[in-house]
Design a protein around this motif. Sequence first.
Motif, PDB file in Angstrom:
ATOM      1  N   ALA A   1       0.833  -1.205   0.000  1.00  0.00           N
ATOM      2  CA  ALA A   1       0.000   0.000   0.000  1.00  0.00           C
ATOM      3  C   ALA A   1       0.869   1.258   0.000  1.00  0.00           C
ATOM      4  N   ASP A   2       1.971   1.221   0.755  1.00  0.00           N
ATOM      5  CA  ASP A   2       2.887   2.371   0.779  1.00  0.00           C
ATOM      6  C   ASP A   2       3.431   2.651  -0.622  1.00  0.00           C
ATOM      7  N   ILE A   3       3.847   1.597  -1.314  1.00  0.00           N
ATOM      8  CA  ILE A   3       4.443   1.764  -2.635  1.00  0.00           C
ATOM      9  C   ILE A   3       3.395   2.214  -3.642  1.00  0.00           C
ATOM     10  N   ALA A   4       2.197   1.661  -3.530  1.00  0.00           N
ATOM     11  CA  ALA A   4       1.116   2.095  -4.421  1.00  0.00           C
ATOM     12  C   ALA A   4       0.850   3.586  -4.245  1.00  0.00           C
ATOM     13  N   HIS A   5       0.799   4.028  -3.010  1.00  0.00           N
ATOM     14  CA  HIS A   5       0.570   5.446  -2.730  1.00  0.00           C
ATOM     15  C   HIS A   5       1.741   6.298  -3.214  1.00  0.00           C
ATOM     16  N   ARG A   6       2.966   5.795  -3.031  1.00  0.00           N
ATOM     17  CA  ARG A   6       4.155   6.553  -3.437  1.00  0.00           C
ATOM     18  C   ARG A   6       4.137   6.877  -4.920  1.00  0.00           C
ATOM     19  N   TRP A   7       3.557   5.991  -5.725  1.00  0.00           N
ATOM     20  CA  TRP A   7       3.560   6.196  -7.169  1.00  0.00           C
ATOM     21  C   TRP A   7       2.197   6.595  -7.720  1.00  0.00           C
ATOM     22  N   GLY A   8       1.375   7.198  -6.854  1.00  0.00           N
ATOM     23  CA  GLY A   8       0.189   7.893  -7.338  1.00  0.00           C
ATOM     24  C   GLY A   8      -1.053   7.063  -7.542  1.00  0.00           C
ATOM     25  N   PHE A   9      -1.063   5.810  -7.065  1.00  0.00           N
ATOM     26  CA  PHE A   9      -2.269   4.983  -7.217  1.00  0.00           C
ATOM     27  C   PHE A   9      -3.244   5.298  -6.085  1.00  0.00           C
TER      28      PHE A   9
END
Length: 330
Positions: A288-296
């Motif tokens: 979830a952190d990575i998804a948020h980091r890249w704008g998802f």
Amino acid sequence: MTVHTVPAVSHLSTQSIDPADRVDYWEEYNRKALVGLTCSPYSEQGLLATQTNVPLGGLRLADIAGNEHVIERTPGTCRALPKDSVFATLLVTGQAVFFHGAGCLTLRAGDLVLYDTRRSYLFGFPCTMRQLLVDIPGEVFTERCAAGGVFAPMVFGRDSAAEGVLVSSLRSVLTDWAAGGGAGDPVSTEATVLDLVRSLAAPRLGERVAPLARPSQLAVAKDYADRQLSDPRLCAEHVAEAVGVSTRHLSRIFAPSGVSPSRYILEQRLVKAREQLADPQALHLTIADIAHRWGFASQAHFTRVFRDRFEQTPGEARPAPVRTRPPHRS
């Protein structure tokens, strides 16, 4: 002294040279590959520097890095070793001062300075630096960038948001060309570089500014999108506004690349997310952190589009955690 021809792609490092010979070696290489100058190191280690020269159509790109030093092209050097070029130098890292006949400029990372090699100058670097330097022959500059040439050095990148976008796009094009060692289409890349330089220089010199050519618009659009990927609000409309065109025209700009603006944004987000998922140093981050980091906007959406693109889930793209063995008991 015999001056040998420099190969199409050439590289020099002073690391393996005897410290007492490094400056002479550096100056000789620059005379052959770039421009006549004198160099003075200011580190107890002496001059530790690297330079890679790569052809770019009718231009030349030099990727230069080093520790604290000063280079100078004196009036005497200009007469003894004449060169009719305009240098577009982008300071990638570090700080610099640029002395010329009419004063002194200060530069910081991200700034672009444009200057004429027929006029004397001193370029000082008080700390570790890297620069990307485009050597534009004088006749090419007057024909394709600004008919009046460059009377005095100019710094770009701070005056306006539009100027910053152009400098950032130029940096992206040059960085990609340097990283690829000149692999790619030199004709279109050269045209894009000259188009971006013209769009920066012509207004300062009081000359008419023609609209950016479509390849240059594509470079600007991609660079803007790449820098905004973490913003979940990023969309084709925002990119079009940054480039100064309509969304319909933006689609036409992207057409030669084979993807739509929206698809390009999604593809870049997925690629960046996959790189981070595969990085062992990022195991502390949740999916979830990575998804948020890249704008998802959500993990569920990210998982679905990730599986569609790579035929695996985000979890399957992660490296297995390293297991430590318990201490051996005798």
